[in-house]
Design a protein around this motif. Structure first.
Motif, PDB file in Angstrom:
ATOM      1  N   ILE A 194      32.738  68.661  28.486  1.00 28.89           N
ATOM      2  CA  ILE A 194      32.003  67.606  29.197  1.00 28.89           C
ATOM      3  C   ILE A 194      32.645  67.263  30.540  1.00 28.89           C
ATOM      4  O   ILE A 194      31.951  66.889  31.490  1.00 28.89           O
ATOM      5  N   PHE A 195      33.952  67.419  30.648  1.00 24.46           N
ATOM      6  CA  PHE A 195      34.612  67.042  31.900  1.00 24.46           C
ATOM      7  C   PHE A 195      34.331  68.074  32.994  1.00 24.46           C
ATOM      8  O   PHE A 195      34.080  67.713  34.145  1.00 24.46           O
ATOM      9  N   GLN A 196      34.324  69.358  32.602  1.00 33.60           N
ATOM     10  CA  GLN A 196      33.931  70.393  33.574  1.00 33.60           C
ATOM     11  C   GLN A 196      32.458  70.227  33.955  1.00 33.60           C
ATOM     12  O   GLN A 196      32.068  70.468  35.094  1.00 33.60           O
ATOM     13  N   ASN A 197      31.676  69.778  32.991  1.00 37.69           N
ATOM     14  CA  ASN A 197      30.261  69.511  33.247  1.00 37.69           C
ATOM     15  C   ASN A 197      30.123  68.403  34.299  1.00 37.69           C
ATOM     16  O   ASN A 197      29.365  68.537  35.270  1.00 37.69           O
ATOM     17  N   ASP A 199      32.326  67.530  36.542  1.00 40.54           N
ATOM     18  CA  ASP A 199      32.779  68.060  37.843  1.00 40.54           C
ATOM     19  C   ASP A 199      31.632  68.812  38.528  1.00 40.54           C
ATOM     20  O   ASP A 199      31.408  68.664  39.727  1.00 40.54           O
ATOM     21  N   LEU A 200      30.925  69.615  37.728  1.00 42.15           N
ATOM     22  CA  LEU A 200      29.839  70.409  38.303  1.00 42.15           C
ATOM     23  C   LEU A 200      28.701  69.503  38.787  1.00 42.15           C
ATOM     24  O   LEU A 200      28.143  69.706  39.874  1.00 42.15           O
ATOM     25  N   ILE A 201      28.362  68.493  37.985  1.00 36.76           N
ATOM     26  CA  ILE A 201      27.283  67.566  38.380  1.00 36.76           C
ATOM     27  C   ILE A 201      27.631  66.910  39.717  1.00 36.76           C
ATOM     28  O   ILE A 201      26.792  66.803  40.615  1.00 36.76           O
ATOM     29  N   GLU A 202      28.894  66.506  39.852  1.00 31.24           N
ATOM     30  CA  GLU A 202      29.311  65.828  41.083  1.00 31.24           C
ATOM     31  C   GLU A 202      29.188  66.766  42.279  1.00 31.24           C
ATOM     32  O   GLU A 202      28.582  66.410  43.298  1.00 31.24           O
ATOM     33  N   ASP A 203      29.727  67.981  42.158  1.00 32.49           N
ATOM     34  CA  ASP A 203      29.610  68.965  43.255  1.00 32.49           C
ATOM     35  C   ASP A 203      28.147  69.220  43.598  1.00 32.49           C
ATOM     36  O   ASP A 203      27.767  69.314  44.765  1.00 32.49           O
ATOM     37  N   PHE A 204      27.364  69.354  42.551  1.00 34.29           N
ATOM     38  CA  PHE A 204      25.940  69.685  42.695  1.00 34.29           C
ATOM     39  C   PHE A 204      25.206  68.610  43.490  1.00 34.29           C
ATOM     40  O   PHE A 204      24.559  68.886  44.504  1.00 34.29           O
ATOM     41  N   LEU A 205      25.334  67.364  43.057  1.00 35.01           N
ATOM     42  CA  LEU A 205      24.602  66.299  43.745  1.00 35.01           C
ATOM     43  C   LEU A 205      25.130  66.106  45.165  1.00 35.01           C
ATOM     44  O   LEU A 205      24.356  65.858  46.094  1.00 35.01           O
ATOM     45  N   GLN A 206      26.450  66.254  45.342  1.00 30.60           N
ATOM     46  CA  GLN A 206      27.011  66.103  46.686  1.00 30.60           C
ATOM     47  C   GLN A 206      26.445  67.163  47.622  1.00 30.60           C
ATOM     48  O   GLN A 206      26.049  66.871  48.746  1.00 30.60           O
ATOM     49  N   GLY A 213      20.560  63.704  32.900  1.00 32.05           N
ATOM     50  CA  GLY A 213      21.047  63.498  31.544  1.00 32.05           C
ATOM     51  C   GLY A 213      21.641  64.814  31.071  1.00 32.05           C
ATOM     52  O   GLY A 213      21.074  65.874  31.342  1.00 32.05           O
ATOM     53  N   GLY A 214      22.776  64.774  30.420  1.00 27.87           N
ATOM     54  CA  GLY A 214      23.363  66.034  29.969  1.00 27.87           C
ATOM     55  C   GLY A 214      24.487  65.790  28.999  1.00 27.87           C
ATOM     56  O   GLY A 214      24.622  64.696  28.455  1.00 27.87           O
ATOM     57  N   GLY A 215      25.312  66.838  28.791  1.00 28.04           N
ATOM     58  CA  GLY A 215      26.441  66.659  27.899  1.00 28.04           C
ATOM     59  C   GLY A 215      26.966  67.962  27.346  1.00 28.04           C
ATOM     60  O   GLY A 215      26.468  69.051  27.653  1.00 28.04           O
ATOM     61  N   GLU A 216      28.011  67.820  26.528  1.00 35.40           N
ATOM     62  CA  GLU A 216      28.567  68.968  25.817  1.00 35.40           C
ATOM     63  C   GLU A 216      27.780  69.116  24.517  1.00 35.40           C
ATOM     64  O   GLU A 216      27.382  68.124  23.900  1.00 35.40           O
ATOM     65  N   ARG A 217      27.579  70.366  24.086  1.00 29.62           N
ATOM     66  CA  ARG A 217      26.731  70.623  22.917  1.00 29.62           C
ATOM     67  C   ARG A 217      27.567  70.733  21.644  1.00 29.62           C
ATOM     68  O   ARG A 217      28.687  71.282  21.669  1.00 29.62           O
ATOM     69  N   HIS A 243      30.149  74.676  24.997  1.00 30.53           N
ATOM     70  CA  HIS A 243      29.267  74.828  26.158  1.00 30.53           C
ATOM     71  C   HIS A 243      28.612  73.497  26.495  1.00 30.53           C
ATOM     72  O   HIS A 243      28.536  72.602  25.657  1.00 30.53           O
ATOM     73  N   SER A 244      28.174  73.411  27.737  1.00 30.51           N
ATOM     74  CA  SER A 244      27.633  72.153  28.257  1.00 30.51           C
ATOM     75  C   SER A 244      26.517  72.443  29.238  1.00 30.51           C
ATOM     76  O   SER A 244      26.378  73.572  29.717  1.00 30.51           O
ATOM     77  N   GLY A 245      25.788  71.390  29.567  1.00 33.06           N
ATOM     78  CA  GLY A 245      24.734  71.527  30.569  1.00 33.06           C
ATOM     79  C   GLY A 245      24.184  70.172  30.918  1.00 33.06           C
ATOM     80  O   GLY A 245      24.622  69.145  30.390  1.00 33.06           O
ATOM     81  N   PHE A 246      23.228  70.188  31.810  1.00 32.51           N
ATOM     82  CA  PHE A 246      22.582  68.917  32.177  1.00 32.51           C
ATOM     83  C   PHE A 246      21.180  69.173  32.697  1.00 32.51           C
ATOM     84  O   PHE A 246      20.807  70.328  32.956  1.00 32.51           O
ATOM     85  N   GLY A 247      20.411  68.112  32.816  1.00 36.82           N
ATOM     86  CA  GLY A 247      19.054  68.218  33.350  1.00 36.82           C
ATOM     87  C   GLY A 247      18.873  67.204  34.462  1.00 36.82           C
ATOM     88  O   GLY A 247      19.135  66.013  34.274  1.00 36.82           O
TER      89      GLY A 247
END
Ligand code: 4AD
Ligand code: MG
Length: 504
Positions: free
Chosen positions: A229-232, A234-241, A430-434, A469-473
């Motif tokens: 979830i923490f790597q997730n 990090d990715l969300i933050e980079d993505f939105l930025q 919305g997302g999270g670790e599975r 694994h993780s992901g988000f929408g």
């Protein structure tokens, strides 16, 4: 030849094709504001250059007439786009009469009924270009990093996000649902490709009218093997930025047209606060401050400000309405005052909406019950205290989706994360670790009363090479609404589908 390229052709003769967005004439001159999809340009037809017949034709053009204009490109800083066309030849595709959308204010229902035409207005034009920039930036973000784009099915046999808002269809005699999310298929594909993302339509029957809900919306769902979830996050933050920065860099003109203050968008490069659910609840209830700001006190102060502004606006409207009744007042002055009155009335409507909403937000913040999911008003309350998106993680497992991983440190929580956009916008991601443990997924399927048989294929992912694994929408329309600071998601998509709206 397009209007956006005019600056490259200064002093040259060019041909433009487009529609008449505005027109006025005076003493031998017709001024046409032409729009061609790439921009707008003033085009001047002088009776001495085009001849009397063409001049009369230009003079007769109705709004949204379609034309082809030949002329010379002349620099003029004062004009839209900085260049104008001195017309030498004009031909008309269609001279249009009675275009239904005029310059005067129309109600939202009227505009929505004329969405097919409303899209031509400059504000809608700007929003659609920003949406396009966002879509392109999203693909670039993932493609640059080696994610594989996948297309998830839209007919599905199983519910991903609860069973209450499914659209049921008839699939050769058996029930099938329109997809609420491509995630479950994304998980399967991530085990084949490593990192994937979907970019497609999703459907939810939301039988209520809110400013955040559509029945058909576009979702972008990355899914990554070997991400917690923490790597997730990090990715969300980079993505939105990266995506929001692309809008700031590429759409300055569009943002200005819709009156968006870009200062707040530029703050996107700051780190996003990460709050646990517990912290977020304390902030909503006013038990914990954010940079000296308290949710309850801020709302109370805002309400007081709204009330005093309402009194000012009402008084100014009354004064101006009295003033334009003065006998002998010049036409121009009446028009000037009338415009002021119209603008004040529109401000008053917004203020009155705040006056109705804030007490409800206060009520719901004060009475928030620990353990509940956030409602729209709770999200509004907390995000009004921040200038960048916030990430709320570690949610009570009981209120979140069946597929989320239990927090190994406290089984009462699930490793979900919601990203809430600032300025009162609320959830955009919305997302999270599975959950990777087969037995735990099964227990959740039973708890959510989902048909086990239909999830057998999904359980296979936990039987054969299961990995963290993780992901988000991301809800595309929610992001566009925030970036453009729109009051409602209906203006973020060309043809919105929502409760009570299937046409045009
Ligand atoms: O939070 P949601 O329901 O999450 C999922 O669907 C996960 N399967 C995503 C994942 O982890 N792969 O929806 C994700 C986002 C929301 O944060 C919101 O932005 C948007 O989709 N969304 C809507 N947008 C417009 N209208 C609606 N009715 C929406 N419902 C969700
Ligand atoms: Mg959600």
């Amino acid at each position: 030849m397009y209007i956006e390229d005019l600056s490259k052709y200064e002093g040259q003769d060019v041909e433009l094709q487009g529609w008449v967005a505005n027109k006025r004439d005076s003493k031998g001159l017709v001024f046409i504001v032409l729009r061609d999809g790439t921009g707008m340009a003033q085009c001047i037809a002088d009776i001495n250059s085009v001849g009397e017949a063409s001049f009369e034709e230009a003079k007769s053009l109705g709004l949204e007439s379609s034309v082809r204009l030949l002329g010379k490109v002349v620099k003029d800083e004062r004009q839209v786009g900085g260049f104008e066309l001195h017309v030498t030849e004009l031909s008309v595709y269609q001279n249009t009469e009675n275009y239904p959308i005029s310059k005067k204010e129309h109600g939202v229902d009227f505009l929505m009924d004329h969405r097919h035409l409303w899209l031509r207005s400059s504000r809608q034009w700007a929003i659609m270009r920003i949406r396009n920039t966002i879509s392109f930036a999203i693909h670039q973000f993932f493609q640059k990093r080696g994610f594989v784009q996948m297309d998830a099915p839209l007919f599905t046999g199983n519910a991903c996000e609860g069973t209450t808002n499914l659209f049921e269809t008839d699939f050769y005699g058996a029930p099938a649902y329109l997809s609420q999310s491509g995630q479950l298929y994304g998980e399967a594909m991530a085990m084949a490709m490593g990192r994937i993302y979907t970019f497609g339509p999703t459907f939810r029957a939301e039988k209520s009218k809110t400013r955040r809900h559509l029945s058909e919306f576009w979702m972008i769902e990355p899914e990554m093997a070997f991400h917690d979830i923490f790597q997730n996050m990090d990715l969300i933050e980079d993505f939105l930025q990266e995506v929001v920065s692309a809008v700031v860099a590429n759409c300055p003109k569009e943002l200005e047209m819709i009156g968006r203050d870009t200062e707040i968008l530029k703050k996107i490069s700051q780190p996003f606060p990460r709050l646990t659910y517990d912290e977020a609840v304390r902030i909503i209830k006013g038990e914990q401050d954010v940079n000296g700001k308290n949710s309850i006190r801020t709302l109370e102060e805002d309400l007081a400000k709204v009330k005093s502004r309402i009194a000012e606006v009402e008084q100014e409207i009354a004064e101006r309405e009295e003033k334009i009744k003065t006998p002998g007042m010049k036409k121009g002055e009446i028009a000037f005052n009338q415009t002021k009155i119209d603008n004040l009335k529109s401000e008053l409507r917004d203020l009155q909406e705040d006056e109705r909403n804030i007490p409800q937000w206060l009520e719901s913040a004060r009475n928030f019950e620990y353990g509940n999911d956030f409602g729209g008003s709770d999200e509004t309350v907390i995000t009004r205290l921040f200038e960048v998106p916030i990430m709320v993680y570690n949610w009570p497992h009981a209120v979140k989706a069946f597929y989320l991983k239990r927090d190994p440190e406290n089984e009462a929580f699930a490793r979900g994360v919601d990203v809430l956009a600032p300025e009162g916008y609320g959830e955009i991601v919305g997302g999270g670790e599975r959950e990777t443990d087969e037995e735990k997924v099964k227990a959740k399927i039973i708890e959510h009363e989902l048909p086990m048989q239909e999830f057998e294929w999904y359980l296979d992912l936990r039987r054969f090479g299961s990995v963290p694994h993780s992901g988000f929408g991301l809800g595309l329309e929610r992001l566009v609404a925030w970036v453009c600071k729109l009051p409602h998601v209906r203006e973020t998509i060309p043809f919105p589908r929502m409760y009570g709206r299937l046409f045009p």
